[in-house]
Motif scaffolding. Structure first.
Motif, PDB file in Angstrom:
ATOM      1  N   VAL A   1      -5.221   8.686   2.797  1.00 16.90           N
ATOM      2  CA  VAL A   1      -4.455   9.885   3.157  1.00 16.90           C
ATOM      3  C   VAL A   1      -3.439   9.486   4.370  1.00 16.90           C
ATOM      4  CG1 VAL A   1      -5.264  12.060   4.725  1.00 16.90           C
ATOM      5  CG2 VAL A   1      -6.726  11.277   2.631  1.00 16.90           C
ATOM      6  N   HIS A   2      -2.424   9.840   3.953  1.00 18.21           N
ATOM      7  CA  HIS A   2      -1.275   9.063   4.975  1.00 18.21           C
ATOM      8  C   HIS A   2       0.066   9.799   4.409  1.00 18.21           C
ATOM      9  CE1 HIS A   2       0.200   6.240   7.969  1.00 18.21           C
ATOM     10  NE2 HIS A   2       1.101   5.863   7.060  1.00 18.21           N
ATOM     11  N   THR A   3       1.304   9.176   4.561  1.00 19.51           N
ATOM     12  CA  THR A   3       2.581   9.653   4.145  1.00 19.51           C
ATOM     13  C   THR A   3       3.158   8.484   3.775  1.00 19.51           C
ATOM     14  OG1 THR A   3       3.470   9.612   6.258  1.00 19.51           O
ATOM     15  CG2 THR A   3       2.873  11.679   5.592  1.00 19.51           C
TER      16      THR A   3
ATOM     17  N   GLY B   1      -5.409   0.466   3.631  1.00 18.45           N
ATOM     18  CA  GLY B   1      -4.363   0.940   3.693  1.00 18.45           C
ATOM     19  C   GLY B   1      -4.025   1.762   4.859  1.00 18.45           C
ATOM     20  N   ASP B   2      -2.927   2.419   5.231  1.00 19.87           N
ATOM     21  CA  ASP B   2      -2.931   3.430   6.340  1.00 19.87           C
ATOM     22  C   ASP B   2      -3.878   4.807   5.792  1.00 19.87           C
ATOM     23  OD1 ASP B   2      -1.325   1.443   7.707  1.00 19.87           O
ATOM     24  OD2 ASP B   2       0.250   2.732   8.081  1.00 19.87           O
ATOM     25  N   THR B   3      -4.550   5.100   6.527  1.00 19.96           N
ATOM     26  CA  THR B   3      -5.205   6.154   6.166  1.00 19.96           C
ATOM     27  C   THR B   3      -5.965   6.920   7.179  1.00 19.96           C
ATOM     28  OG1 THR B   3      -6.635   6.881   4.523  1.00 19.96           O
ATOM     29  CG2 THR B   3      -7.349   4.816   5.414  1.00 19.96           C
TER      30      THR B   3
ATOM     31  N   THR C   1       0.819  -1.215  -0.085  1.00 14.63           N
ATOM     32  CA  THR C   1      -0.076   0.011   0.098  1.00 14.63           C
ATOM     33  C   THR C   1       0.919   1.384   0.036  1.00 14.63           C
ATOM     34  OG1 THR C   1      -0.254  -0.016   2.650  1.00 14.63           O
ATOM     35  CG2 THR C   1      -1.870  -1.265   1.324  1.00 14.63           C
ATOM     36  N   HIS C   2       1.855   1.336   0.807  1.00 20.14           N
ATOM     37  CA  HIS C   2       2.752   2.369   0.969  1.00 20.14           C
ATOM     38  C   HIS C   2       4.201   2.155   1.480  1.00 20.14           C
ATOM     39  CE1 HIS C   2       1.191   2.067   4.808  1.00 20.14           C
ATOM     40  NE2 HIS C   2       2.015   3.094   5.328  1.00 20.14           N
ATOM     41  N   ALA C   3       5.162   2.804   1.566  1.00 17.41           N
ATOM     42  CA  ALA C   3       6.577   2.365   1.563  1.00 17.41           C
ATOM     43  C   ALA C   3       6.896   2.142   3.070  1.00 17.41           C
ATOM     44  CB  ALA C   3       7.541   3.380   1.004  1.00 17.41           C
ATOM     45  N   HIS C   4       6.188   2.650   4.102  1.00 18.45           N
ATOM     46  CA  HIS C   4       6.669   2.493   5.431  1.00 18.45           C
ATOM     47  C   HIS C   4       7.187   1.238   5.954  1.00 18.45           C
ATOM     48  CE1 HIS C   4       4.090   6.572   6.592  1.00 18.45           C
ATOM     49  NE2 HIS C   4       5.432   6.702   6.144  1.00 18.45           N
ATOM     50  N   GLN C   5       8.074   1.301   6.770  1.00 15.99           N
ATOM     51  CA  GLN C   5       8.916  -0.021   7.090  1.00 15.99           C
ATOM     52  C   GLN C   5       7.848  -1.080   7.539  1.00 15.99           C
ATOM     53  OE1 GLN C   5      11.550  -0.825   6.515  1.00 15.99           O
ATOM     54  NE2 GLN C   5      12.990  -1.494   7.754  1.00 15.99           N
ATOM     55  N   ASP C   6       6.687  -0.624   8.347  1.00 20.25           N
ATOM     56  CA  ASP C   6       5.897  -1.463   8.961  1.00 20.25           C
ATOM     57  C   ASP C   6       5.079  -2.194   8.123  1.00 20.25           C
ATOM     58  OD1 ASP C   6       4.754   1.002   8.921  1.00 20.25           O
ATOM     59  OD2 ASP C   6       3.065   0.516  10.306  1.00 20.25           O
ATOM     60  N   HIS C   7       5.091  -1.905   6.551  1.00 19.88           N
ATOM     61  CA  HIS C   7       4.609  -2.526   5.502  1.00 19.88           C
ATOM     62  C   HIS C   7       5.225  -3.080   4.464  1.00 19.88           C
ATOM     63  CE1 HIS C   7       0.747  -0.590   6.809  1.00 19.88           C
ATOM     64  NE2 HIS C   7       1.639   0.227   7.526  1.00 19.88           N
ATOM     65  N   VAL C   8       6.441  -2.705   4.579  1.00 17.34           N
ATOM     66  CA  VAL C   8       7.551  -3.287   3.552  1.00 17.34           C
ATOM     67  C   VAL C   8       8.594  -4.236   3.937  1.00 17.34           C
ATOM     68  CG1 VAL C   8       7.006  -1.535   1.966  1.00 17.34           C
ATOM     69  CG2 VAL C   8       8.955  -1.290   3.291  1.00 17.34           C
TER      70      VAL C   8
HETATM   71 NI    NI Z   1       2.267   3.934   7.242  1.00 16.55          NI
END
Ligand code: NI
Ligand code: MN
Length: 226
Positions: free
Chosen positions: A109-111, A139-141, A49-56
């Motif tokens: 809506v996240h980073t 995703g994180d939002t 969903t996005h690049a944050h460490q807790d997802h990749v």
């Molecule tokens: Ni995140």
């Protein structure tokens, strides 16, 4: 199809012929690392969903092992492409018909930045159409108005929503999100992994129950059928 909760926001989706892993973060998750064997997942596709460490965190290990195709936004797929991994880049609003079903990359809506500071593109979620079922992975939002567009694409069978608050929606906004996307069965994710996102599970379930909705919170390694 079978959906197994791998802890935090990580899922294993088993269709008739394919295995999909979403947002793998297992070896760095104290709650999951002894319960889930990374090598057993064997994904054909990894959805990010996005690049944050807790997802990749476990994307490279999984992709290396299985040769899986990484499905994410352009920036994330390019980042892994430069490291030699297979990927399919998408961007917001786009659909693609994969061998397992249709994927639409939708707004969140996240980073989104990698642990090394590399820009991870705009964060997103996924709308999956697989074997006649529709699943929304937010995703994180934060709660956002674009969620109201989701039911335009058909009735949902499951909404995967973050409920841990602080970094994402909490339970109250996740309940509003379930109304926006018009779905009564919710798989809650992104809670309890670290201190900022600890929740009261029973109270959270009761909040959804009172609104006539079902919040599913399977144990790590536990599955639900969709
Ligand atoms: Ni995140
Ligand atoms: Mn996260």
């Amino acid at each position: 199809m079978k959906i197994t909760f791998l802890g935090h926001a990580a899922l294993l989706i088993e269709t008739k012929e394919h295995r999909l892993v979403v947002d793998p973060f297992i070896t760095g998750n104290e709650l999951a690392k002894d319960k889930i064997d990374l090598k057993s997942l064997k994904p054909d596709f990894i959805l990010v969903t996005h690049a944050h460490q807790d997802h990749v965190l476990d994307v490279p290990a999984l992709a290396e092992e299985s040769g899986a195709t990484i499905i994410s936004n352009y920036e994330i797929v390019t980042y892994y492409g430069q490291k030699g991994f297979n990927g399919h880049p998408m961007n917001h609003g786009g659909n693609w018909e994969f061998p397992f079903g249709n994927v639409k990359y939708v707004n969140a809506v996240h980073t989104s930045s990698f642990a090394d500071g590399t820009y991870g593109g705009q964060p997103g979620g996924f709308l999956l159409s697989i074997e006649g079922k529709q699943i929304y992975i937010a995703g994180d939002t934060a709660l956002h108005m674009d969620m109201k567009l989701i039911p335009e694409y058909g009735d949902l069978d499951l909404a995967v929503l973050p409920i841990g608050d602080n970094f994402t929606m909490g339970v109250a906004d996740a309940l509003r999100a379930s109304e926006f996307v018009e779905c009564d069965t919710i798989l809650g994710v992104h809670y309890d992994t670290f201190g900022y996102i600890k929740i009261d599970k029973e109270k959270s379930k009761a909040t959804f129950e009172a609104a006539g909705k079902k919040l599913r919170l399977p144990d790590i390694g536990g599955s639900i059928e969709v």
